[in-house]
Design a protein around this motif. Sequence first.
Motif, PDB file in Angstrom:
ATOM      1  N   ASN A 296       0.808  -1.226   0.000  1.00 41.42           N
ATOM      2  CA  ASN A 296       0.000   0.000   0.000  1.00 41.42           C
ATOM      3  C   ASN A 296       0.837   1.270   0.000  1.00 41.42           C
ATOM      4  N   THR A 297       1.954   1.194  -0.712  1.00 36.98           N
ATOM      5  CA  THR A 297       2.776   2.373  -0.968  1.00 36.98           C
ATOM      6  C   THR A 297       2.615   2.751  -2.434  1.00 36.98           C
ATOM      7  N   VAL A 298       2.403   4.042  -2.690  1.00 33.76           N
ATOM      8  CA  VAL A 298       2.335   4.495  -4.084  1.00 33.76           C
ATOM      9  C   VAL A 298       3.750   4.561  -4.651  1.00 33.76           C
ATOM     10  N   GLU A 299       3.937   3.944  -5.821  1.00 34.25           N
ATOM     11  CA  GLU A 299       5.218   4.002  -6.539  1.00 34.25           C
ATOM     12  C   GLU A 299       5.030   4.834  -7.802  1.00 34.25           C
ATOM     13  N   VAL A 300       6.056   5.548  -8.202  1.00 30.30           N
ATOM     14  CA  VAL A 300       6.028   6.322  -9.443  1.00 30.30           C
ATOM     15  C   VAL A 300       7.076   5.739 -10.382  1.00 30.30           C
ATOM     16  N   TRP A 301       6.627   5.206 -11.503  1.00 33.87           N
ATOM     17  CA  TRP A 301       7.544   4.633 -12.493  1.00 33.87           C
ATOM     18  C   TRP A 301       7.620   5.541 -13.701  1.00 33.87           C
ATOM     19  N   TRP A 302       8.789   5.588 -14.345  1.00 36.44           N
ATOM     20  CA  TRP A 302       8.939   6.445 -15.518  1.00 36.44           C
ATOM     21  C   TRP A 302       9.592   5.676 -16.655  1.00 36.44           C
ATOM     22  N   SER A 323      11.024   5.238  -9.691  1.00 34.68           N
ATOM     23  CA  SER A 323      11.668   6.433  -9.133  1.00 34.68           C
ATOM     24  C   SER A 323      11.817   6.195  -7.637  1.00 34.68           C
ATOM     25  N   SER A 324      12.372   7.145  -6.919  1.00 30.25           N
ATOM     26  CA  SER A 324      12.500   6.932  -5.475  1.00 30.25           C
ATOM     27  C   SER A 324      11.343   7.557  -4.709  1.00 30.25           C
ATOM     28  N   VAL A 325      10.304   7.962  -5.442  1.00 33.55           N
ATOM     29  CA  VAL A 325       9.141   8.540  -4.759  1.00 33.55           C
ATOM     30  C   VAL A 325       8.313   7.427  -4.105  1.00 33.55           C
ATOM     31  N   ALA A 326       7.917   7.628  -2.870  1.00 33.57           N
ATOM     32  CA  ALA A 326       7.047   6.672  -2.183  1.00 33.57           C
ATOM     33  C   ALA A 326       6.028   7.439  -1.346  1.00 33.57           C
ATOM     34  N   ILE A 327       4.748   7.076  -1.468  1.00 34.69           N
ATOM     35  CA  ILE A 327       3.720   7.605  -0.561  1.00 34.69           C
ATOM     36  C   ILE A 327       3.197   6.397   0.209  1.00 34.69           C
TER      37      ILE A 327
HETATM   38  C1  LIG Z   1      10.024   1.579  -5.815  1.00 37.99           C
HETATM   39  O1  LIG Z   1      10.592   2.659  -5.097  1.00 37.99           O
HETATM   40  C2  LIG Z   1       9.919   2.967  -3.882  1.00 37.99           C
HETATM   41  C3  LIG Z   1      10.597   4.191  -3.304  1.00 37.99           C
HETATM   42  O2  LIG Z   1      11.955   3.947  -3.093  1.00 37.99           O
HETATM   43  C4  LIG Z   1       9.971   1.770  -2.938  1.00 37.99           C
HETATM   44  O3  LIG Z   1       9.215   2.051  -1.777  1.00 37.99           O
HETATM   45  C5  LIG Z   1       9.382   0.556  -3.630  1.00 37.99           C
HETATM   46  O4  LIG Z   1       9.548  -0.593  -2.823  1.00 37.99           O
HETATM   47  C6  LIG Z   1      10.085   0.319  -4.960  1.00 37.99           C
HETATM   48  N1  LIG Z   1       9.448  -0.792  -5.632  1.00 37.99           N
HETATM   49  C7  LIG Z   1      10.116  -1.707  -6.303  1.00 37.99           C
HETATM   50  C8  LIG Z   1       9.351  -2.783  -6.955  1.00 37.99           C
HETATM   51  O5  LIG Z   1      11.339  -1.647  -6.416  1.00 37.99           O
END
Ligand SMILES: *[C@@H]1O[C@H](CO)[C@@H](O)[C@H](O)[C@H]1NC(C)=O
Length: 428
Positions: A296-302, A323-327
């Motif tokens: 249940n963390t939002v991930e941002v992919w580009w 990306s390194s964005v996480a909500i």
């Molecule tokens: C994607 O990056 C977010 C933020 O760093 C991280 O919380 C998440 O686990 C990552 N997901 C994967 C599949 O690498």
Amino acid sequence: MPPTILPPDKKPARACGLRRAIFWSLLAATFAVVIGLAIGLGVGLGVKHNNKDKKASLTAAKSSDYYIGGAIDPAYYSRDGAFNGSGLALASQSFGSGEYGELVLYFQHYSGSIRWQRLTPDNGWLGGTASEVVATDAKNSTPLSAVAYSLNGVSKWHLFYIDNSNRLREKINSNSTNIWIEGPLTGENHTVMDADQVGMQACWYGNDYGDADYKHSPLPNQGNSTANTTGSGTDVGMHLWYASDASTFQQLGWRNGDSNWTYQQGWQNKNGHAGLGCYSWGPGTTTYVMMVNSQNTVEVWWKDTNTNTSTSTGHPINQWTNSSVAINNVHPSTSLGYTNAFYAQGKDGWITGYNIDWASENTTINGSFPVNKPGILGTHLSVTTLPDQSGGDSLCVFYQTNGSDVTFATRDLVQGAWTAATLEVPNS
Ligand SMILES: *[C@@H]1O[C@H](CO)[C@@H](O)[C@H](O)[C@H]1NC(C)=O
Ligand SMILES: *[C@@H]1O[C@H](CO)[C@@H](O)[C@H](O)[C@H]1NC(C)=O
Ligand SMILES: *[C@@H]1O[C@H](CO)[C@@H](O)[C@H](O)[C@H]1NC(C)=O
Ligand SMILES: *[C@@H]1O[C@H](CO)[C@@H](O)[C@H](O)[C@H]1NC(C)=O
Ligand SMILES: *[C@@H]1O[C@H](CO)[C@@H](O)[C@H](O)[C@H]1NC(C)=O
Ligand SMILES: *[C@@H]1O[C@H](CO)[C@@H](O)[C@H](O)[C@H]1NC(C)=O
Ligand SMILES: *[C@@H]1O[C@H](CO)[C@@H](O)[C@H](O)[C@H]1NC(C)=O
Ligand SMILES: *[C@@H]1O[C@H](CO)[C@@H](O)[C@H](O)[C@H]1NC(C)=O
Ligand SMILES: *[C@@H]1O[C@H](CO)[C@@H](O)[C@H](O)[C@H]1NC(C)=O
Ligand SMILES: *[C@@H]1O[C@H](CO)[C@@H](O)[C@H](O)[C@H]1NC(C)=O
Ligand SMILES: *[C@@H]1O[C@H](CO)[C@@H](O)[C@H](O)[C@H]1NC(C)=O
């Protein structure tokens, strides 16, 4: 500089570009017409609660994590207005001669049909009656997704939903025909996860929804509503993501001119009950997709499709990259949406808007703000930005606060207080 927040009573109240008083009088007028119609027709439409009665005995064990409305308790089915758990989708249709398009809202009526209302050029919401039905075979609380664009002098709009056999459906209309036809996706038999809350989203890609003369809401980092195609790819089309099971999304693609959709890839370890967001119509060659993962963390992919540049370790080309964005800790059935701000619902029902600085691997969140007041848990939401009468732009968020409503909340693009109103949804 800290933003100046004007007290709400010092600003003329506006609702998606409307001055409040005008808005309410239009609603009253619409309502009067509807009553007239209802009397004229004499009979109401039957309420459709297909396949849910057999599940009613299970409701005691159901949490609202992955259910909404009548699927939790039959008492929660709406008896009027919108379906409790209605999908919501917005499209700017009928773009013509450099004008802003009309805004159209697709929703599920309490009777189960998919209908539309439109914000007319003279600023009133109209429609939503039995004359504005797009589909009657939608599953309860289907997600809705609409994509509108204008190419070669024709405006088209596509509406995506899930039917009551859990198949993906596509309906297409255009300003040259004004008739709904089945899109190719309908015949392709894509089966969506059988769940009350399920993620599905289509996104336009390419610059500015097509023709460069289309005026649109301001793009992030560009203070100008005229298309700027410098440095952009020439491909235009759509991506569509849908949950095939509780932890997998499938990605399909359709390029303008194609006669069918093409399977592209699967996404694992995602929350298939949650919604999906995207940003793929800005300048440049990078597309973004936002998904909720199994934690249940939002991930941002580009993904940068500019094959003129070479891949580097930090910046691969033509490859989806996290990306390194996480909500963290969003609601397990949150809907997601992006236009100028990115929106997600928290476990307390509050929808939060996030300002995002888009920069591929350097993408960051720069500030956030709460939206109006909490929605029902797992409400679908649909967002846009519209020009307002003062020459600026307003954020608009459509969602449900009690289940039979469609509420739209609006705020100035950069600052200020929210105002909200509800759409009048005809009962018949
Ligand atoms: C994607 O990056 C977010 C933020 O760093 C991280 O919380 C998440 O686990 C990552 N997901 C994967 C599949 O690498
Ligand atoms: C809609 O369903 C929610 C649960 O998802 C419930 O809390 C709410 O009261 C329902 N609304 C109506 C109008 O029954
Ligand atoms: C349809 O929309 C396009 C794009 O805005 C416009 O050029 C065209 O005149 C419209 N056609 C009709 C029949 O309204
Ligand atoms: C569609 O898919 C379902 C299950 O995947 C299958 O049972 C059915 O036969 C398929 N129908 C067609 C027309 O391909
Ligand atoms: C917006 O940009 C276009 C060029 O892309 C320019 O012609 C136009 O004057 C600009 N409008 C404003 C209001 O700055
Ligand atoms: C168009 O976008 C490019 C790159 O994003 C930028 O360098 C250029 O200044 C923009 N042109 C206008 C008229 O805004
Ligand atoms: C890539 O290079 C080709 C040929 O030089 C050019 O036509 C195209 O516009 C370039 N694409 C981008 C996104 O810069
Ligand atoms: C789908 O479209 C692609 C590209 O347009 C084509 O190569 C393919 O044969 C089509 N598939 C079907 C089943 O029509
Ligand atoms: C991201 O940041 C790094 C380090 O500052 C920089 O080298 C790179 O060009 C940036 N990439 C983008 C797409 O902005
Ligand atoms: C963050 O947003 C503020 C305005 O809200 C802006 O002044 C600032 O430059 C932004 N920071 C970055 C790193 O973009
Ligand atoms: C839900 O909100 C709508 C619109 O404000 C209102 O008409 C309706 O009475 C409300 N229903 C409940 C059950 O509170």
